[in-house]
Motif scaffolding. Structure first.
Motif, PDB file in Angstrom:
ATOM      1  N   LEU A 125       0.829  -1.196   0.000  1.00 30.28           N
ATOM      2  CA  LEU A 125       0.000   0.000   0.000  1.00 30.28           C
ATOM      3  C   LEU A 125       0.869   1.254   0.000  1.00 30.28           C
ATOM      4  N   THR A 129      -2.143   5.496   2.421  1.00 33.06           N
ATOM      5  CA  THR A 129      -3.164   4.471   2.610  1.00 33.06           C
ATOM      6  C   THR A 129      -2.842   3.619   3.826  1.00 33.06           C
ATOM      7  N   ASP A 132      -4.059   5.362   6.873  1.00 31.79           N
ATOM      8  CA  ASP A 132      -5.513   5.237   7.034  1.00 31.79           C
ATOM      9  C   ASP A 132      -5.883   3.855   7.566  1.00 31.79           C
ATOM     10  N   TYR A 133      -5.227   2.819   7.059  1.00 34.26           N
ATOM     11  CA  TYR A 133      -5.485   1.458   7.532  1.00 34.26           C
ATOM     12  C   TYR A 133      -5.103   1.322   9.004  1.00 34.26           C
TER      13      TYR A 133
END
Length: 427
Positions: A125, A129, A132-133
């Motif tokens: 990723l 991202t 965010d995960y």
């Protein structure tokens, strides 16, 4: 290189937790040193997390844990993060006198593996991202770390869903939470973790509401009014950036760029190669002067979201947009280096500052507050549709891999219905 750390001091009890925590670096709790890896040792190119003897003597049942990867593979920061996680859980166990939630077969164990394994898809990723995960993973870990995966069934999943609804969580929040849980369960299937396949299958059948699609998109006049207020404020960089978003149908990130979190090895490499770096973040993906030809007639750009699937650059004819070209030409030749869109200090904008400026100039222009920065691209696509662009032209302008994606940006269904009725009446 990992900075190893071991605890010292007296036996651990619930009464001396605060004192015990002081024997570790503050980075254990705040992550200020991404390479701080407490309770670790190295042997034959491998790194192990090992609970100190006093914890084992006190009854801590978790043994030595091999951290993923090998020394020199560039993943020191990820191993250090996992070591800190194990250490924090060990200290919390000493406070509660309970069993560590990092036991194999629990959600806490699987989520730690998903974050840290060198073969995990998490590593593929993009940095933003991953952040965010991690935010969503943390929420799950706070509630279900000690839950056995094999004990998770439809009743449990629906209970979690209803609990979120009862606590007032939005549809978007719940959808995002369960999407991440399904991804983690999928990795558990790859690891052959007991129960992971059943959970993944159940989540595949679980019906979750999706957030309603946005129906608002700005008009040409509204964008022009916002740009005018930016110009009046002397904010030429923002005015130019918004113009480029609008006429080139680009995402904000592909104009202003973004600051991506780096691993320790990426930071060392960035220091050697140069570029714009803020602590553990590097700037990427924005427009640079190297993308503009010498005569300022063309601009080439590979959108960040599709750079892997569509590596060919997009070519824009700047002569078609004289309002953009004239602003670019106003920059002296000797200053046409690095990012095109920078603030008054010469530093690129981050996403928060960019959105704040949009809101400020939107308010000054008396544009409705339900028009958001994120709507700009949809507004450009709908503006092109009103001008008569065919679906395939809209797809190409938006650089979408499929027409289905482009259709999600169309927000003027009622206008389309009225246009179809009018065409049928005239026919």
């Amino acid at each position: 290189m990992l900075r190893l750390g071991r605890s010292i001091g007296q036996p651990v009890t619930a009464l001396n937790l605060e004192r015990e925590s002081m024997h570790f670096s503050p980075a254990l709790w705040d992550g200020s040193d991404p390479l701080y890896a407490p309770c670790t040792r190295q042997a034959k190119g491998l790194v192990y997390w090992q609970p100190p003897r006093k914890y084992r003597t006190a009854g801590y049942k978790v043994g030595n844990m091999r951290l993923p990867g090998r020394i020199g593979d560039g993943n020191d920061a990820e191993r250090a993060q996992l070591a800190r996680t194990y250490t924090i859980e060990m200290i919390r166990w000493s406070q509660a006198g309970d069993v560590s939630p990092i036991s194999p077969g629990t959600w806490g164990w699987l989520m730690a593996r998903y974050r840290s394994d060198d073969v995990s898809p998490f590593r593929d990723l993009k940095a933003n991202t991953r952040d965010d995960y991690l935010f969503t993973l943390k929420r799950w870990e706070e509630t279900i770390s000690d839950v056995e995966i094999i004990e998770t069934n439809l009743v449990e999943l629906k209970t979690w869903q209803r609990s979120m609804q009862k606590n007032g969580r939005s549809v978007a929040y719940i959808k995002r939470m369960f999407t991440i849980l399904r991804i983690v369960a999928g990795y558990g299937v790859a690891l052959k973790a007991p129960g992971a396949k059943d959970v993944k299958d159940i989540l595949g059948e679980l019906r979750l509401k999706s957030p309603k699609a946005r129906k608002i998109s700005p008009t040409t006049d509204q964008i022009a009014a916002i740009i005018l207020k930016a110009d009046e404020a002397g904010d030429n960089a923002f005015a130019l950036g918004l113009l480029m978003q609008w006429w080139l149908t680009l995402r904000a990130v592909d104009v202003r760029g973004q600051f991506l979190r780096m691993t320790a090895d990426e930071a060392a490499k960035a220091k050697e190669e140069g570029g714009i770096v803020r602590g553990w973040f590097r700037w990427a993906d924005g427009l640079t002067w190297s993308m503009v030809d010498r005569e300022v007639k063309t601009l080439t750009k590979t959108p960040s979201k599709t750079e892997d699937s569509a590596p060919d650059t997009l070519v824009f004819d700047l002569c078609q947009v004289p309002e953009i070209r004239s602003r670019l030409l106003a920059t002296p030749v000797e200053k046409r280096v690095g990012p095109i869109i920078v603030d008054r200090n010469g530093i690129p904008f981050d996403r928060f500052a960019w959105s704040d400026k949009f809101r400020a100039y939107r308010t000054a222009a008396e544009v409705p507050s339900d028009v958001w920065m994120m709507d700009t691209r949809a507004g450009a696509i709908n503006d092109a549709k009103r001008a008569g662009a065919t679906p395939i032209l809209l797809q190409h302008a938006a650089n979408h891999a499929s027409l289905e994606t482009t259709n999600r940006y169309i927000r003027e269904q009622n206008d389309s219905i009225a246009q179809v009725i009018d065409l049928r009446r005239k026919g």
